[in-house]
Scaffold this motif. Structure first.
Motif, PDB file in Angstrom:
ATOM      1  N   UNK A  70       4.976 -49.289  26.514  1.00 22.32           N
ATOM      2  CA  UNK A  70       6.223 -49.960  26.878  1.00 22.32           C
ATOM      3  C   UNK A  70       5.859 -51.322  27.448  1.00 22.32           C
ATOM      4  N   UNK A  71       6.663 -52.328  27.147  1.00 19.18           N
ATOM      5  CA  UNK A  71       6.363 -53.674  27.657  1.00 19.18           C
ATOM      6  C   UNK A  71       7.627 -54.358  28.160  1.00 19.18           C
ATOM      7  N   UNK A 123      -1.413 -52.902  12.112  1.00 22.03           N
ATOM      8  CA  UNK A 123      -1.244 -51.825  11.135  1.00 22.03           C
ATOM      9  C   UNK A 123      -1.035 -50.503  11.868  1.00 22.03           C
ATOM     10  N   UNK A 124      -0.514 -49.525  11.172  1.00 21.00           N
ATOM     11  CA  UNK A 124      -0.311 -48.178  11.707  1.00 21.00           C
ATOM     12  C   UNK A 124       0.367 -48.190  13.071  1.00 21.00           C
ATOM     13  N   UNK A 125       1.574 -48.764  13.120  1.00 27.04           N
ATOM     14  CA  UNK A 125       2.321 -48.761  14.370  1.00 27.04           C
ATOM     15  C   UNK A 125       3.805 -48.973  14.101  1.00 27.04           C
ATOM     16  N   UNK A 126       4.610 -48.635  15.087  1.00 29.04           N
ATOM     17  CA  UNK A 126       6.053 -48.818  15.031  1.00 29.04           C
ATOM     18  C   UNK A 126       6.431 -49.675  16.230  1.00 29.04           C
ATOM     19  N   UNK A 127       6.872 -50.885  15.974  1.00 30.61           N
ATOM     20  CA  UNK A 127       7.210 -51.845  17.020  1.00 30.61           C
ATOM     21  C   UNK A 127       8.732 -51.876  17.167  1.00 30.61           C
ATOM     22  N   UNK A 163      14.507 -54.042  15.468  1.00 25.99           N
ATOM     23  CA  UNK A 163      15.055 -54.825  16.568  1.00 25.99           C
ATOM     24  C   UNK A 163      14.388 -56.169  16.725  1.00 25.99           C
ATOM     25  N   UNK A 164      14.424 -56.678  17.928  1.00 26.70           N
ATOM     26  CA  UNK A 164      13.901 -57.996  18.261  1.00 26.70           C
ATOM     27  C   UNK A 164      12.397 -57.902  18.542  1.00 26.70           C
ATOM     28  N   UNK A 165      11.591 -58.379  17.621  1.00 27.80           N
ATOM     29  CA  UNK A 165      10.139 -58.187  17.736  1.00 27.80           C
ATOM     30  C   UNK A 165       9.371 -59.464  18.031  1.00 27.80           C
ATOM     31  N   UNK A 166      10.064 -60.593  18.148  1.00 22.15           N
ATOM     32  CA  UNK A 166       9.416 -61.838  18.529  1.00 22.15           C
ATOM     33  C   UNK A 166       9.682 -62.072  19.995  1.00 22.15           C
ATOM     34  N   UNK A 188      14.489 -59.575  23.362  1.00 14.55           N
ATOM     35  CA  UNK A 188      13.315 -60.460  23.364  1.00 14.55           C
ATOM     36  C   UNK A 188      12.375 -60.212  24.534  1.00 14.55           C
ATOM     37  N   UNK A 189      12.822 -59.502  25.555  1.00 13.83           N
ATOM     38  CA  UNK A 189      12.036 -59.338  26.773  1.00 13.83           C
ATOM     39  C   UNK A 189      11.385 -57.969  26.958  1.00 13.83           C
ATOM     40  N   UNK A 190      11.798 -56.974  26.200  1.00 16.97           N
ATOM     41  CA  UNK A 190      11.207 -55.649  26.412  1.00 16.97           C
ATOM     42  C   UNK A 190      11.267 -54.812  25.136  1.00 16.97           C
ATOM     43  N   UNK A 191      10.461 -53.760  25.116  1.00 20.08           N
ATOM     44  CA  UNK A 191      10.437 -52.875  23.961  1.00 20.08           C
ATOM     45  C   UNK A 191       9.334 -51.841  24.083  1.00 20.08           C
TER      46      UNK A 191
END
Length: 128
Positions: free
Chosen positions: A94-95, A42-46, A25-28, A51-54
């Motif tokens: 969560x952000x 490293x070792x993560x799933x983003x 998805x949108x990771x920037x 653009x505002x949450x994830x």
């Protein structure tokens, strides 16, 4: 025992980067903020919902807490145990992006007017 994050790789829409980093998805700009603030990528799933949450999925609670600290105060964060199965834990941060005044904007609904003409959400904020 933390889960091996490679289980998140290999999906049709998931990109696998060096260092067992998986993105969807949108990771920037979240990826840039984490990188600039020195968070180990490293070792993560983003997962970027937009653009505002994830959500950032990490193998340990301490890494999830460190990700939350790296994103603050620009983002409102919540760290939680996402799954515990067969002795393996998966933690998530969560952000949601904050506005310059510190309020958290609605990441999905930016404007909402009811049928009676009353506007209840304007520019991502609840109207009172």
């Amino acid at each position: 025992m933390p889960v091996d994050m490679s289980v998140f790789g290999g999906g049709r829409w998931v990109r696998t980067q060096p260092g067992n980093l998986h993105t969807h998805g949108s990771i920037e700009p979240v990826m840039s903020i984490l990188d600039i603030r020195g968070f180990p990528m490293h070792d993560m799933f983003l997962i970027g919902h937009n653009d505002d949450c994830g959500t950032i999925v990490l193998p340990t609670e301490s890494r999830a807490e460190n990700a939350a600290a790296a994103l603050g105060p620009a983002y409102e964060t919540r760290v939680h145990l996402m799954r515990h199965h067969s002795g393996q834990e998966v933690w998530a941060t969560d952000y949601t992006r904050r506005a310059p005044d510190g309020t958290t904007l609605s990441a999905f609904i930016t404007n909402l007017t009811l049928q009676d003409g009353r506007q209840v959400i304007k520019d991502g904020r609840w109207v009172r």
